[in-house]
Write a protein that holds these residues in place. Structure first.
Motif, short mmCIF file in Angstrom:
data_model
loop_
_atom_site.label_atom_id
_atom_site.label_comp_id
_atom_site.label_asym_id
_atom_site.label_seq_id
_atom_site.Cartn_x
_atom_site.Cartn_y
_atom_site.Cartn_z
N LYS A 78 0.87 -1.11 0.05
CA LYS A 78 0.01 -0.05 -0.08
C LYS A 78 0.84 1.25 -0.08
CE LYS A 78 -4.07 -2.26 2.11
NZ LYS A 78 -4.88 -2.42 3.43
N ALA A 115 2.24 1.71 -3.60
CA ALA A 115 1.11 2.09 -4.30
C ALA A 115 0.93 3.70 -4.26
CB ALA A 115 -0.12 1.50 -4.13
N THR A 116 1.09 4.17 -2.80
CA THR A 116 0.75 5.63 -2.72
C THR A 116 1.84 6.53 -3.13
OG1 THR A 116 -0.26 5.17 -0.48
CG2 THR A 116 0.54 7.25 -0.65
N GLU A 117 3.27 5.80 -3.24
CA GLU A 117 4.32 6.46 -3.72
C GLU A 117 4.19 6.54 -5.05
OE1 GLU A 117 8.19 4.49 -2.57
OE2 GLU A 117 8.58 6.38 -1.39
N ARG A 118 3.91 5.57 -5.82
CA ARG A 118 3.56 5.53 -7.25
C ARG A 118 2.82 6.89 -7.73
NH1 ARG A 118 4.54 -0.06 -6.86
NH2 ARG A 118 2.15 -0.49 -6.81
N GLN A 119 1.54 6.58 -7.11
CA GLN A 119 0.50 7.71 -7.31
C GLN A 119 0.90 9.06 -7.22
OE1 GLN A 119 -2.79 6.53 -5.01
NE2 GLN A 119 -3.14 4.34 -5.94
N GLY A 120 1.68 9.67 -5.89
CA GLY A 120 2.22 10.82 -5.62
C GLY A 120 3.26 11.18 -6.65
#
Length: 237
Positions: free
Chosen positions: A229, A232-237
């Motif tokens: 998770k 995934a947050t890092e990729r979206q940011g």
């Protein structure tokens, strides 16, 4: 330097039952961050475009894989695995040989948090090191050797000790030769690097990330879920 890109495929042994997880289903089919552990592990292998296909060694009794709806950019080719990790890897290697593959990237089915830089780095080293390479972590904790009753016998120096991880990457033919020569039931055959070692080779250790954990014991899945998770947050940011 490598003048051309050799044929590279991944092999994922996934025929085990995962008894140490004390789960009703094999650990590779536990749900983490919206997908099964296996789906995350397979997807992680697509992060390097040099890997052209994945050979997935499954138990003949597997009833879970067919229900998955894989969405991967490369083909996943099921093969029938064996009673041991080595037997499953050998099944994948033998099929890869028939398909003309030159190098194999062996990765645990229950190691879903592999990052792209780790994968590319270990492949890079294996392509230039004649005896292959594996991701590993230097041992950081004090090591103890016990007796049969779990009492401490003595401490073990941790210098030059490493935890072996995956992926482990080798030219296909030397790995195939080692597995066939040793036999898949050899008591010291615990990973692919050990097959090369027992055949006289010295694979190169490549430092990986501590996040590249294997879901093996109860509680590991919670840590892996947290990592996935976060990634995934890092990729979206």
């Amino acid at each position: 330097m490598i003048d051309h890109i050799p044929s590279i495929a991944a092999i994922v042994p996934a025929a085990g039952s995962g008894q140490r997880m004390a789960s009703k289903i094999p650990k590779q089919y536990l749900q983490l961050a919206g997908k099964t552990v296996l789906e995350h592990s397979l997807h992680a292998l697509t992060q390097d475009s040099r890997i052209s296909k994945i050979y997935l060694a499954l138990s003949a009794e597997d009833t879970f894989f067919s229900a998955l709806q894989l969405q991967l950019p490369i083909p996943v080719i099921p093969v029938v695995g064996g009673a041991s990790r080595a037997a499953s890897v050998l099944a994948g290697v033998e099929q890869a040989r028939l398909d003309g593959v030159a190098y194999v990237v062996v990765h645990d089915a229950a190691r879903p948090c592999l990052q792209a830089d780790e994968l590319s780095k270990v492949i890079d080293v294996a392509l230039t090191h004649p005896q292959g390479a594996l991701l590993a972590l230097p041992v950081a904790d004090t090591m103890k050797r016990s007796d049969a009753q779990n009492a401490v016998r003595h401490s073990v120096k941790r210098e030059h000790l490493w935890h072996a991880l995956t992926p482990q990457v080798f030219a296909l033919q030397p790995l195939l030769n080692a597995l066939v020569s040793l036999g898949v039931d050899h008591p010291e055959l615990t990973d692919e690097a050990s097959a090369i070692e027992l055949s006289g080779g010295k694979p190169q250790l490549v430092a990986g990330r501590r996040t590249n954990i294997k879901v093996t014991q109860p509680g590991d899945e919670q840590l892996a879920d947290m990592y996935l998770k976060f990634f995934a947050t890092e990729r979206q940011g």
